[in-house]
Design a protein around this motif. Structure first.
Motif, mmCIF file in Angstrom:
data_model
loop_
_atom_site.group_PDB
_atom_site.id
_atom_site.type_symbol
_atom_site.label_atom_id
_atom_site.label_comp_id
_atom_site.label_asym_id
_atom_site.label_seq_id
_atom_site.Cartn_x
_atom_site.Cartn_y
_atom_site.Cartn_z
ATOM 1 N N ARG A 17 0.845 -1.211 0.000
ATOM 2 C CA ARG A 17 0.000 0.000 0.000
ATOM 3 C C ARG A 17 0.871 1.250 0.000
ATOM 4 O O ARG A 17 1.808 1.344 0.796
ATOM 5 C CB ARG A 17 -0.887 -0.015 1.261
ATOM 6 C CG ARG A 17 -1.809 1.192 1.341
ATOM 7 C CD ARG A 17 -3.053 0.898 2.135
ATOM 8 N NE ARG A 17 -2.802 0.699 3.560
ATOM 9 C CZ ARG A 17 -2.686 1.700 4.439
ATOM 10 N NH1 ARG A 17 -2.745 2.945 4.044
ATOM 11 N NH2 ARG A 17 -2.497 1.423 5.714
ATOM 12 N N PRO A 18 0.624 2.216 -0.892
ATOM 13 C CA PRO A 18 1.409 3.463 -0.879
ATOM 14 C C PRO A 18 1.178 4.245 0.406
ATOM 15 O O PRO A 18 0.096 4.150 0.986
ATOM 16 C CB PRO A 18 0.873 4.243 -2.079
ATOM 17 C CG PRO A 18 -0.007 3.326 -2.822
ATOM 18 C CD PRO A 18 -0.422 2.220 -1.920
ATOM 19 N N LYS A 19 2.209 4.982 0.835
ATOM 20 C CA LYS A 19 2.084 5.776 2.062
ATOM 21 C C LYS A 19 2.622 7.175 1.820
ATOM 22 O O LYS A 19 3.465 7.365 0.949
ATOM 23 C CB LYS A 19 2.902 5.134 3.174
ATOM 24 C CG LYS A 19 2.272 3.897 3.715
ATOM 25 C CD LYS A 19 2.721 3.557 5.115
ATOM 26 C CE LYS A 19 1.880 2.384 5.587
ATOM 27 N NZ LYS A 19 2.659 1.348 6.204
ATOM 28 N N SER A 21 4.833 10.290 1.766
ATOM 29 C CA SER A 21 6.286 10.226 1.704
ATOM 30 C C SER A 21 6.853 11.615 1.458
ATOM 31 O O SER A 21 6.260 12.414 0.740
ATOM 32 C CB SER A 21 6.672 9.283 0.552
ATOM 33 O OG SER A 21 8.020 9.441 0.223
ATOM 34 N N TYR A 320 7.537 4.863 -2.760
ATOM 35 C CA TYR A 320 6.077 4.803 -2.605
ATOM 36 C C TYR A 320 5.640 4.723 -1.141
ATOM 37 O O TYR A 320 4.537 5.102 -0.798
ATOM 38 C CB TYR A 320 5.503 3.591 -3.362
ATOM 39 C CG TYR A 320 5.133 3.904 -4.794
ATOM 40 C CD1 TYR A 320 4.053 4.724 -5.092
ATOM 41 C CD2 TYR A 320 5.873 3.375 -5.850
ATOM 42 C CE1 TYR A 320 3.719 5.010 -6.402
ATOM 43 C CE2 TYR A 320 5.539 3.656 -7.165
ATOM 44 C CZ TYR A 320 4.460 4.475 -7.441
ATOM 45 O OH TYR A 320 4.121 4.768 -8.731
ATOM 46 N N VAL A 321 6.512 4.167 -0.290
ATOM 47 C CA VAL A 321 6.098 4.050 1.130
ATOM 48 C C VAL A 321 6.897 5.007 2.017
ATOM 49 O O VAL A 321 6.767 4.968 3.235
ATOM 50 C CB VAL A 321 6.234 2.603 1.660
ATOM 51 C CG1 VAL A 321 5.347 1.655 0.872
ATOM 52 C CG2 VAL A 321 7.680 2.117 1.640
#
Ligand code: 5GP
Length: 349
Positions: A17-19, A21, A320-321
């Motif tokens: 899952r993207p977070k 950043s 992405y994270v």
């Protein structure tokens, strides 16, 4: 008989899952790791990806090429003593090179001889991979004890296992890096032939948790078919990732090139396949079946081409994270499960 009801996952069953950043570019991400091995007490710095010790991918040429990018290789165990001596006397300086062996008396005698000659010449082997298909046997554990008693300062990677309790046992027995994976390999047929195995993502999560509790490390071995799978393996807690199929088909591999319908292909096969047994053991013994297969894959040129994709993919996952370093990736990873149907439509792996 017992049935475990909790769900076990493979790479294809999840996405990361993207977070939120603060990173603005992939170039800000450091994908090297620093480790101090728990038993050898040696230090390591490099990008923790290792070419598999298969006779096609675990070659001297691959070790040299990967070392230019601070990656590692596990050499296959079919090299002769003279070749090994020459290689280790002038071994690559970056990354780590693992000498591979099985658990038979001739395997151990060969290693002792190579080590003795190297030491007399002022060299040494620093990393060893003890590799068996089934790391759950008493004979394997006995061999680990014997090896560790004789070579206390060698960094030892050993396996393969897939469960937390056996990971703990191996670390307590003297293993620095536990190799994790039974059945996920691209040319492995153990799941089909023996019905044995464990979904690889869950194996990594459970074994990493067990190892890290004892300050040990794990190497996720098998099943990565794309850079995203490596990101998932690191996100799940793998300290190292070992690749066979993704490094196959390159100029640095020891494979025959054949032409099929005008296209150049390379033969890639499992180390328990009929092809490997014919090459190294004079055929398949009467009491066993082949647990590997042979495939023809496209020739892909120098491994450097593929490395860019692999390292770029892992860096991308980190951005992405919001992980500035590879070490942070697992702390910042939340997996979302994808249904089989979604997976088929969108291709999670
Ligand atoms: P890959 O990266 O190709 O998915 O997996 C590589 C790993 O598959 C190797 O490091 C090794 O653990 C495993 N492997 C290689 N050959 C065989 C084989 O013939 N049978 C089985 N069961 N596993 C294999």
């Amino acid at each position: 008989m017992r049935i475990e009801q909790d769900i076990k996952l493979d790479f294809k069953d999840v996405l990361i899952r993207p977070k939120r950043s603060t990173l603005t570019s992939r170039s800000e991400v450091d994908i090297s790791r620093d480790f101090i091995f728990p038993h050898s007490r040696k230090t390591y710095r490099g990008i923790p990806i290792i070419a598999a010790n298969m006779d096609t991918t675990g070659t001297f040429e691959m070790a040299r090429a990967l070392s230019r990018y601070e990656l590692s290789a596990a050499l296959h165990k079919h090299y002769g003593e003279t070749e090994l001596l020459d290689f280790f006397a002038a071994r690559p300086v970056n990354g780590a090179v693992f000498y591979s062996m099985g658990i038979t008396a001739p395997d151990f005698d060969k290693f002792r001889r190579v080590m003795e000659k190297l030491e007399r010449a002022g060299g040494a082997i620093e990393n060893v991979c003890i590799d068996v298909a089934n790391g759950y046997t008493k004979a394997f554990i006995r061999f680990i004890h014997k090896f560790r008693a004789e070579f206390p300062s060698i960094t030892l990677m050993a396996g393969n296992v897939v469960t937390g309790e056996m990971t703990e046992e191996l670390i307590l027995d003297g293993v620095d890096i536990v190799k994790v994976g039974i059945g996920p390999g691209s040319v492995c047929t153990t799941r089909k032939m023996a019905g044995v195995g464990y979904p690889q993502l869950s194996a990594i999560i459970e074994c990493a948790d067990a190892a890290h509790g004892l300050r040990g490390l794990i190497c996720a071995d098998g099943g990565c078919a794309s850079p995203g799978d490596l990101a998932k393996a690191f996100g799940a807690g793998a300290d190292f990732v070992m690749l066979g199929g993704m490094f196959a088909g390159h100029d640095e591999c020891a494979s025959e090139v054949v032409e099929v319908d005008g296209e150049r292909k390379m033969l890639f096969y499992g180390m328990s396949s009929r092809e490997a047994m014919n090459r190294h053991a004079g055929g398949i013994a009467k009491y066993r079946a082949s647990e590997g297969k042979e495939v023809l894959i496209d020739c892909r040129g120098p491994v450097e081409n593929t490395l860019r994709d692999i390292l770029g993919g892992v860096r991308s996952a980190c951005t992405y994270v919001g992980a500035k370093t590879l070490k942070e990736l697992s702390k910042r990873t939340t997996f979302v499960r994808v249904t089989q149907q979604l997976n088929e439509v969108f291709g999670a792996s």
